[in-house]
Design a protein around this motif. Sequence first.
Motif, PDB file in Angstrom:
ATOM      1  N   GLN A 145       3.660  -5.393  37.566  1.00  0.00           N
ATOM      2  CA  GLN A 145       4.812  -6.157  37.094  1.00  0.00           C
ATOM      3  C   GLN A 145       5.920  -6.258  38.142  1.00  0.00           C
ATOM      4  OE1 GLN A 145       5.060  -7.832  34.205  1.00  0.00           O
ATOM      5  NE2 GLN A 145       2.969  -7.255  33.669  1.00  0.00           N
TER       6      GLN A 145
ATOM      7  N   HIS B  43       0.265 -11.267  35.925  1.00  0.00           N
ATOM      8  CA  HIS B  43       0.981 -10.179  35.254  1.00  0.00           C
ATOM      9  C   HIS B  43       0.474  -9.988  33.833  1.00  0.00           C
ATOM     10  CE1 HIS B  43       4.771 -10.281  38.053  1.00  0.00           C
ATOM     11  NE2 HIS B  43       3.761  -9.591  38.566  1.00  0.00           N
ATOM     12  N   SER B  44       0.267 -11.108  33.134  1.00  0.00           N
ATOM     13  CA  SER B  44      -0.185 -11.017  31.740  1.00  0.00           C
ATOM     14  C   SER B  44      -1.596 -10.458  31.636  1.00  0.00           C
ATOM     15  CB  SER B  44      -0.119 -12.397  31.075  1.00  0.00           C
ATOM     16  OG  SER B  44      -0.984 -13.311  31.733  1.00  0.00           O
TER      17      SER B  44
ATOM     18  N   HIS C  45      -2.710  -8.253  33.705  1.00  0.00           N
ATOM     19  CA  HIS C  45      -2.611  -6.927  34.336  1.00  0.00           C
ATOM     20  C   HIS C  45      -3.433  -6.850  35.624  1.00  0.00           C
ATOM     21  CE1 HIS C  45      -0.543  -5.491  30.748  1.00  0.00           C
ATOM     22  NE2 HIS C  45      -1.524  -5.988  29.995  1.00  0.00           N
TER      23      HIS C  45
END
Length: 279
Positions: free
Chosen positions: A140, A133-134, A136
């Motif tokens: 999300q 998620h961080s 990308h």
Amino acid sequence: MADTDESGTKASRWHTPYLLLLPGIVALILFFIIPLFIIAKLSLQDGGFSNYSTVLGDNRTVIERTFIYSGLATIGALLIGFPLAYFIAMKGGRYKNFLLAMVVLPFFVTYLVRTLAWKILLYDGGPVVSILHSLHLLPQDQGLLGTDFAVIFALIYNFLPFMVLPIYVSLEKLDRRLLEAASDLYGSPQRAFRKITLRLSLPGIFAGTLLTFIPATGDFVNAELLGSDKQVMIGNVIEKNFGKEFFRPQLSALSFMLMALILVGVLIYAKALGTEDLA
């Protein structure tokens, strides 16, 4: 008298290998041939051969998904396992035994616990999903559990040692003088790898792919713990319904059909590789 003793000794030597094989033959008959016969007989109860057409029609999507998952897991294990086995065999040096121990080490933990560990790592609030998620790399609102990726990746992880070890054995037996001769004859490293290393490692690749593909096809633990209803495999169908007496003939037919498809695939695969040593 001497001739009699000599003939008796020869007869004893001739019978010894067969006596040593006897426990294995008995175990094979008791725990494989007889259960296989029972399942074959059970698959023909009630509906006869129509059971096979019924389970094929009802489970076509599951069968296709199972072979796709198993095939992708085998390819993934080969892409990871061959370079790893090559590095250990060719570059491992004094750390070779340590590296092999690291490959085998997961087997010291039960299969179920290893799969549950991946469930912890891949759950929505876990480290893997958070990192993706961080970066990308993953939306999300999306996780990894209940996806094709989770099931296939777990299959690769759980069966990777079965791919690495046979390939390592083939590469370890490789005569290094052949590579030196190729270099002396001005052969490029890429050509030497393709013509010598890869070809002589085919028995290991053949064994590794079979040891990965066949158990992955019958697996149900990974799809059960890491997948959802959209990732059901043949093993899950059999595991969930075999206790229900009504479905046993059809599930027995499904099991036999799975074995037959795997056998045909193995024969085609061996023929395609084109070497008698693999058989």
